[in-house]
Design an enzyme around this catalytic site. Sequence first.
Site, short mmCIF file in Angstrom:
data_model
loop_
_atom_site.label_atom_id
_atom_site.label_comp_id
_atom_site.label_asym_id
_atom_site.label_seq_id
_atom_site.Cartn_x
_atom_site.Cartn_y
_atom_site.Cartn_z
N VAL A 192 0.91 -1.16 0.00
CA VAL A 192 0.00 0.00 0.00
C VAL A 192 0.95 1.20 0.00
O VAL A 192 1.48 1.59 1.03
CB VAL A 192 -0.92 0.01 1.23
N PRO A 193 1.21 1.78 -1.18
CA PRO A 193 2.41 2.60 -1.38
C PRO A 193 2.34 4.03 -0.83
O PRO A 193 2.32 5.01 -1.57
CB PRO A 193 2.56 2.61 -2.91
N CYS A 194 2.40 4.15 0.49
CA CYS A 194 2.41 5.47 1.10
C CYS A 194 3.68 6.25 0.77
O CYS A 194 3.71 7.48 0.87
CB CYS A 194 2.21 5.37 2.61
N HIS A 195 4.73 5.53 0.34
CA HIS A 195 5.98 6.22 -0.02
C HIS A 195 5.82 7.04 -1.29
O HIS A 195 6.68 7.87 -1.60
CB HIS A 195 7.12 5.21 -0.19
N ARG A 196 4.73 6.84 -2.02
CA ARG A 196 4.49 7.60 -3.25
C ARG A 196 3.74 8.91 -3.01
O ARG A 196 3.41 9.62 -3.96
CB ARG A 196 3.73 6.73 -4.25
#
Length: 215
Positions: free
Chosen positions: A178-182
């Site tokens: 779940v790409p919160c780094h994006r």
Amino acid sequence: MKFDTSIVQTRFQSPLGTIIIAATHQGLAGLWFEGQRHLPRELLAPTLVASRTALPPEGALRLRPGKAGSAAPAGEEEPATPVASRRTAMWPSDPEHPVLKEVMRQLGEYFAGRRTEFDVPLDLAHGTAFQQSVWQALLAIPQGGTASYSEVGRRIGKPAAVRAVGAAVGRNPVSIIVPCHRVMGANGALTGYAGGLDRKTALLKLEGVLQEHRP
């Protein structure tokens, strides 16, 4: 967060450090870098949440129960009063759990540059309805892309809730997949990341968003 009681966990050694992966019978419930912010307390070393023996002030007499005002004879101390203690139990380790095995396989491919999408069942039910809506919006950000906090707010119909969106992004329990780094700042700047900005930078470089600096 309250996780399903079926949850189990294992460790995966990644190029960015140890990753803790947790799954329930519903699917992948957590993926955290070891030592990052917002780790569930069940993943910390078992600690005594409250364990203390009630002692009188130093030098004070302990009174023997029963006869009012009578002190215990010299050399005979009254037992200290125990205070209830409670331990936080670690989640069981199960590296053979089918979801955990599949996540480790896909993570290996991701870090080797051979995977751009993940295909594993998710269990995000431990978040609030608002948090879950933010996490679902993160899943729509493709590899190679980014979004600002305000963009995520617009996608869930809460354009003014930038601060609340930021808090939900920070509490995302399933890093990388779940790409919160994006999620970036409004001007495209790197912003806070529970796993650390160095890891956020490394993930965005791996995905081609940021370019490697070569002298």
